[in-house]
Write a protein that holds these residues in place. Structure first.
Motif, PDB file in Angstrom:
ATOM      1  N   MET A 175      36.334 -79.140   5.645  1.00  0.00           N
ATOM      2  CA  MET A 175      37.372 -79.525   6.588  1.00  0.00           C
ATOM      3  C   MET A 175      37.844 -78.275   7.333  1.00  0.00           C
ATOM      4  O   MET A 175      38.061 -77.219   6.746  1.00  0.00           O
ATOM      5  N   THR A 176      38.007 -78.399   8.633  1.00  0.00           N
ATOM      6  CA  THR A 176      38.439 -77.253   9.427  1.00  0.00           C
ATOM      7  C   THR A 176      39.964 -77.162   9.384  1.00  0.00           C
ATOM      8  O   THR A 176      40.666 -78.162   9.313  1.00  0.00           O
ATOM      9  N   GLU A 177      40.448 -75.950   9.422  1.00  0.00           N
ATOM     10  CA  GLU A 177      41.893 -75.758   9.391  1.00  0.00           C
ATOM     11  C   GLU A 177      42.460 -76.002  10.778  1.00  0.00           C
ATOM     12  O   GLU A 177      41.824 -75.697  11.792  1.00  0.00           O
ATOM     13  N   PRO A 178      43.673 -76.569  10.874  1.00  0.00           N
ATOM     14  CA  PRO A 178      44.270 -76.850  12.183  1.00  0.00           C
ATOM     15  C   PRO A 178      44.616 -75.559  12.916  1.00  0.00           C
ATOM     16  O   PRO A 178      45.078 -74.592  12.318  1.00  0.00           O
ATOM     17  N   ARG A 179      44.360 -75.557  14.206  1.00  0.00           N
ATOM     18  CA  ARG A 179      44.639 -74.393  15.056  1.00  0.00           C
ATOM     19  C   ARG A 179      45.558 -74.807  16.196  1.00  0.00           C
ATOM     20  O   ARG A 179      45.563 -75.957  16.637  1.00  0.00           O
ATOM     21  N   CYS A 180      46.311 -73.849  16.703  1.00  0.00           N
ATOM     22  CA  CYS A 180      47.214 -74.072  17.831  1.00  0.00           C
ATOM     23  C   CYS A 180      46.390 -74.307  19.089  1.00  0.00           C
ATOM     24  O   CYS A 180      45.415 -73.593  19.351  1.00  0.00           O
ATOM     25  N   ALA A 181      46.792 -75.297  19.865  1.00  0.00           N
ATOM     26  CA  ALA A 181      46.081 -75.607  21.101  1.00  0.00           C
ATOM     27  C   ALA A 181      46.338 -74.557  22.177  1.00  0.00           C
ATOM     28  O   ALA A 181      45.548 -74.416  23.107  1.00  0.00           O
ATOM     29  N   GLY A 182      47.437 -73.806  22.051  1.00  0.00           N
ATOM     30  CA  GLY A 182      47.763 -72.808  23.060  1.00  0.00           C
ATOM     31  C   GLY A 182      47.124 -71.459  22.827  1.00  0.00           C
ATOM     32  O   GLY A 182      46.522 -70.869  23.726  1.00  0.00           O
ATOM     33  N   CYS A 183      47.213 -70.949  21.598  1.00  0.00           N
ATOM     34  CA  CYS A 183      46.745 -69.588  21.342  1.00  0.00           C
ATOM     35  C   CYS A 183      45.640 -69.522  20.292  1.00  0.00           C
ATOM     36  O   CYS A 183      45.004 -68.491  20.138  1.00  0.00           O
ATOM     37  N   GLY A 184      45.421 -70.582  19.550  1.00  0.00           N
ATOM     38  CA  GLY A 184      44.351 -70.600  18.560  1.00  0.00           C
ATOM     39  C   GLY A 184      44.752 -70.087  17.191  1.00  0.00           C
ATOM     40  O   GLY A 184      43.906 -69.946  16.314  1.00  0.00           O
ATOM     41  N   ARG A 185      46.039 -69.806  16.968  1.00  0.00           N
ATOM     42  CA  ARG A 185      46.478 -69.360  15.649  1.00  0.00           C
ATOM     43  C   ARG A 185      46.339 -70.489  14.638  1.00  0.00           C
ATOM     44  O   ARG A 185      46.427 -71.663  14.979  1.00  0.00           O
ATOM     45  N   ARG A 186      46.166 -70.111  13.377  1.00  0.00           N
ATOM     46  CA  ARG A 186      46.089 -71.099  12.314  1.00  0.00           C
ATOM     47  C   ARG A 186      47.482 -71.690  12.090  1.00  0.00           C
ATOM     48  O   ARG A 186      48.473 -70.975  12.060  1.00  0.00           O
ATOM     49  N   LEU A 187      47.569 -73.011  11.946  1.00  0.00           N
ATOM     50  CA  LEU A 187      48.848 -73.689  11.751  1.00  0.00           C
ATOM     51  C   LEU A 187      49.052 -74.036  10.287  1.00  0.00           C
ATOM     52  O   LEU A 187      48.177 -74.615   9.650  1.00  0.00           O
ATOM     53  N   LYS A 188      50.224 -73.705   9.766  1.00  0.00           N
ATOM     54  CA  LYS A 188      50.574 -74.108   8.399  1.00  0.00           C
ATOM     55  C   LYS A 188      50.992 -75.571   8.389  1.00  0.00           C
ATOM     56  O   LYS A 188      50.670 -76.317   7.484  1.00  0.00           O
ATOM     57  N   ARG A 189      51.748 -75.960   9.394  1.00  0.00           N
ATOM     58  CA  ARG A 189      52.210 -77.340   9.514  1.00  0.00           C
ATOM     59  C   ARG A 189      51.772 -77.878  10.871  1.00  0.00           C
ATOM     60  O   ARG A 189      52.383 -77.568  11.891  1.00  0.00           O
ATOM     61  N   PRO A 190      50.733 -78.711  10.924  1.00  0.00           N
ATOM     62  CA  PRO A 190      50.280 -79.260  12.204  1.00  0.00           C
ATOM     63  C   PRO A 190      51.358 -80.139  12.848  1.00  0.00           C
ATOM     64  O   PRO A 190      52.108 -80.821  12.162  1.00  0.00           O
ATOM     65  N   THR A 191      51.429 -80.096  14.167  1.00  0.00           N
ATOM     66  CA  THR A 191      52.395 -80.901  14.914  1.00  0.00           C
ATOM     67  C   THR A 191      51.648 -81.909  15.763  1.00  0.00           C
ATOM     68  O   THR A 191      50.462 -81.737  16.061  1.00  0.00           O
ATOM     69  N   PRO A 192      52.312 -82.978  16.190  1.00  0.00           N
ATOM     70  CA  PRO A 192      51.653 -83.966  17.046  1.00  0.00           C
ATOM     71  C   PRO A 192      51.196 -83.391  18.386  1.00  0.00           C
ATOM     72  O   PRO A 192      50.215 -83.846  18.967  1.00  0.00           O
ATOM     73  N   THR A 193      51.893 -82.363  18.882  1.00  0.00           N
ATOM     74  CA  THR A 193      51.517 -81.778  20.173  1.00  0.00           C
ATOM     75  C   THR A 193      50.323 -80.846  20.042  1.00  0.00           C
ATOM     76  O   THR A 193      49.674 -80.531  21.032  1.00  0.00           O
ATOM     77  N   GLY A 194      50.052 -80.376  18.836  1.00  0.00           N
ATOM     78  CA  GLY A 194      48.962 -79.440  18.624  1.00  0.00           C
ATOM     79  C   GLY A 194      49.356 -78.007  18.875  1.00  0.00           C
ATOM     80  O   GLY A 194      48.536 -77.102  18.766  1.00  0.00           O
ATOM     81  N   LEU A 195      50.621 -77.771  19.210  1.00  0.00           N
ATOM     82  CA  LEU A 195      51.110 -76.418  19.473  1.00  0.00           C
ATOM     83  C   LEU A 195      51.811 -75.867  18.246  1.00  0.00           C
ATOM     84  O   LEU A 195      52.457 -76.606  17.495  1.00  0.00           O
ATOM     85  N   GLY A 196      51.708 -74.583  18.048  1.00  0.00           N
ATOM     86  CA  GLY A 196      52.457 -73.918  16.998  1.00  0.00           C
ATOM     87  C   GLY A 196      53.876 -73.670  17.444  1.00  0.00           C
ATOM     88  O   GLY A 196      54.231 -73.883  18.616  1.00  0.00           O
ATOM     89  N   PRO A 197      54.748 -73.200  16.556  1.00  0.00           N
ATOM     90  CA  PRO A 197      56.151 -72.988  16.925  1.00  0.00           C
ATOM     91  C   PRO A 197      56.346 -71.926  18.002  1.00  0.00           C
ATOM     92  O   PRO A 197      57.221 -72.053  18.849  1.00  0.00           O
ATOM     93  N   VAL A 198      55.508 -70.892  18.001  1.00  0.00           N
ATOM     94  CA  VAL A 198      55.651 -69.822  18.996  1.00  0.00           C
ATOM     95  C   VAL A 198      55.294 -70.342  20.387  1.00  0.00           C
ATOM     96  O   VAL A 198      56.031 -70.133  21.363  1.00  0.00           O
ATOM     97  N   CYS A 199      54.172 -71.039  20.502  1.00  0.00           N
ATOM     98  CA  CYS A 199      53.755 -71.561  21.805  1.00  0.00           C
ATOM     99  C   CYS A 199      54.695 -72.668  22.292  1.00  0.00           C
ATOM    100  O   CYS A 199      54.990 -72.758  23.487  1.00  0.00           O
TER     101      CYS A 199
END
Length: 63
Positions: A1-25
Motif C-alpha cells: 500500500m502506498t503512503e498518502p502524499r500531499c497533492a500540493g507539495c508531495g510531503r507524506r501525510l500522517k492524517r489524510p484529508t478529503p482535499t488531499g492537501l497537508g496542513p501546511v499547503c
C-alpha cells in the motif's frame, strides 16, 4: 500500500484529508483564520445583555 502524499507539495501525510492537501499547503492556500477580539464592559457579567433604561419604564420595584 502506498503512503498518502500531499497533492500540493508531495510531503507524506500522517492524517489524510478529503482535499488531499497537508496542513501546511491548506494554510498557505486559505490563509490563517481571522482573530476575533471581544471587547466587553467589565461591569456587565459575561453572557448578560445590558438593556438601556427608558424614562417611565416600569421596574420590579414600581409594580
Amino acid at each position: 500500500m502506498t503512503e498518502p502524499r500531499c497533492a500540493g507539495c508531495g510531503r507524506r501525510l500522517k492524517r489524510p484529508t478529503p482535499t488531499g492537501l497537508g496542513p501546511v499547503c491548506a494554510r498557505r492556500l486559505t490563509g490563517r483564520p481571522a482573530r476575533i477580539r471581544i471587547t466587553r464592559d467589565p461591569d456587565v457579567p459575561a453572557g448578560q445583555t445590558e438593556l438601556p433604561l427608558q424614562p417611565m419604564q416600569p421596574t420590579l420595584w414600581s409594580l
